[in-house]
Scaffold this active site. Structure first.
Site, PDB file in Angstrom:
ATOM      1  CE  LYS A 151      -0.873   0.231   4.932  1.00 18.89           C
ATOM      2  NZ  LYS A 151      -1.738  -0.153   5.991  1.00 18.89           N
ATOM      3  NE  ARG A 152       5.084   1.797   4.609  1.00 20.86           N
ATOM      4  CZ  ARG A 152       5.553   2.600   5.545  1.00 20.86           C
ATOM      5  NH1 ARG A 152       6.389   3.549   5.230  1.00 20.86           N
ATOM      6  NH2 ARG A 152       5.196   2.439   6.807  1.00 20.86           N
TER       7      ARG A 152
END
Ligand code: GLU
Length: 492
Positions: free
Chosen positions: A253-254
């Site tokens: 998700k980064r």
């Protein structure tokens, strides 16, 4: 034999596209062979599991078009389908392993185990459990249990030799037993670990094929050994390639939005997302790119999965979505657009902020259009503020992004608390600190509170907008990133 497959998500966060991807392949495999696909909730981690996350997973899998014939919400003959409701079952099986000499009690404290690993490290040995619990006599074990000492139950694992097993996609896999730890099966709180609960449930729920992500390959020897200890037939194993970011790293998700909620909020059609997930490492025999779930099931062959890490690419997904979208007739288009963005459920939390600020309906979109947008088209100049230098803006956005990357509570009050805490720690007035966030999230500061907007938009879209804004103002250079990260770590 009826083919039975399952998806077994742990409800510990936002519903992940990887869960939908693995669920889709399990569903297609089972249905292609006239079998059943079931859903089980693996919530033995009581600290991280939440009912909200479970509900979000069920809702988003349904949204994308995946249905299960047995599960915690629909019931079925092998329930309960939520592991937290099956504790007594696991205890019985753990006791059986102890009785049969395949598992043992271990009273080592976490300090003792830390010290053990430290010593192993110093001696250049692999860091793993050293079997100390096996040396205790039965008498001593019973005494310590009676004295109320906390303990875990671990499985015995051979010290040498090789575990050889078959993977439907990878063929024969060999893993040295020496690499496998004497896994904890029951924790001190009396709840099972994933490994025990997973094996017991797959057996009791008559799962014939375990299709899951490749990150579980190294757990397979433990699981197969448990099947052997219990005297059960093991299911066929199939480890799917992991989804990857365009830079080939594991989808995270980064770098890429991973929550299904993000794709829903961005206005992708569920059919298109499911179709795209079906294209991850798999193709139709005739290589056509656009296909429905029914078509995928009809032509499904798991052996067509290719092992090169499939890249989850937003541009390709958008292209595929555009194909689906253009095929809607106008009436369905309007209906689906209204369902997506103009529905009461989505807009309700915003209404109390909108009503006091407008005179006419035509004021709504200029004020709240950011709730109905994807990425916001911001420019460097939009971030100009009389009290903030560019340097401040860059740092505020980056520090806020780091902070929000790990933020789990996503309601407006928690977000406000976290953001204002960070503002204070960084030495900014709350109003100054919030300005760049307003621009990143809403494109303007002339609107209602940015924490309310973030709560409505959800974590993934909010984070994606922040990342986009950082790209616009210029994120930290490699050198800056190190220094900033250090500073950030010291602040929080
Ligand atoms: N609970 C595990 C997960 O969250 C399931 C893994 C498996 O399918 O065995 O992915």
């Amino acid at each position: 034999m009826t083919v039975r497959t399952r998806i077994a998500p742990s409800p510990t966060g936002d519903p992940h596209v990887g869960t939908a991807y693995v669920a889709l392949f399990n569903l297609a495999f089972a249905k292609q062979q006239g079998g059943e696909f079931i859903l089980r909730i693996e919530d033995t981690d009581q600290v991280r599991s939440t009912p909200e996350s479970e509900q979000a997973i069920l809702d988003s899998l349904r949204w994308v078009g995946i249905e299960w014939s047995e599960g915690p919400d629909v019931g079925g003959p092998y329930g309960p389908y939520r592991q937290s409701e099956r504790s007594s079952i696991y205890k019985e099986y753990a006791d059986q392993l102890i009785r049969d000499g395949h598992a043992f009690h271990c009273f080592a404290t976490s300090e003792e185990l830390d010290q053990m690993r430290e010593e192993q490290k110093e001696q250049g040995l692999p860091q793993k459990y050293d079997g100390r619990g096996l040396k205790l006599s039965q008498d001593e074990v019973q005494k310590r249990i009676a004295a109320g000492e906390p303990y875990v139950i671990r499985m015995k694992v051979p010290e040498e030799g090789v575990c050889v097993f078959n993977d439907m996609l990878r063929g024969q896999i060999e893993i040295d037993w020496a690499q496998i730890d004497m896994q904890v099966l029951m924790k001190a709180d009396g709840l099972p670990t994933y490994h025990l609960a997973n094996v017991v449930d797959d057996h009791l729920m008559k799962i014939t094929h375990v299709i899951r992500g490749e990150e579980w390959i190294n757990s397979a020897p433990k699981h197969l050994l448990l099947y052997k200890y219990f005297g059960w037939d093991a299911p066929e194993l199939c480890h799917m390639p992991l989804l990857r970011n365009p830079d080939k790293t594991k989808l995270s998700k980064r770098k890429n939005p991973t929550s299904i909620n993000f794709y829903e909020r961005m206005g992708y059609m569920p059919e298109a997302l499911l179709n795209y997930l079906g294209r991850m490492g798999w193709s139709m025999p005739d290589e056509r790119e656009k296909f429905s779930l029914a078509e995928m099931i009809e032509h499904f062959d798991i052996l067509r999965v290719s092992l090169g890490g499939p890249i989850f690419d937003l541009e390709k997904l958008s292209w595929l979505n555009s194909q689906w979208l253009r095929e809607l007739d106008q009436t369905s288009f309007i209906l689906r657009f209204v369902q997506w963005g103009l529905n009461a459920q989505y807009l309700s939390p915003a209404i109390e902020h909108i009503m006091p600020r407008i005179n006419t309906f035509s004021d709504v979109v200029p004020l709240a259009g950011h709730l109905l947008s994807g990425m916001i088209d911001v420019k460097v100049d939009d971030f100009t503020h009389k009290k903030l230098e560019t340097e401040d803006v860059r740092r505020i956005l980056q520090f806020a992004a780091w902070k929000l990357d790990v933020q789990r509570q996503w309601d407006r009050d928690s977000l406000f608390e976290v953001a204002s805490g960070l503002a204070k720690a960084m030495g900014y007035k709350v109003g100054e600190f919030f300005f760049p966030l307003f621009i990143a999230i809403a494109g303007t500061s002339a609107t209602f509170s940015v924490v309310d907007a973030m709560a409505i938009l959800g974590p993934d879209l909010s984070r994606a907008r922040l990342r986009h804004a950082i790209g616009v103002v210029g994120g930290p250079s490699k050198k800056e990133a190190k220094a900033w990260q250090k500073e950030f770590d010291a602040l929080v």
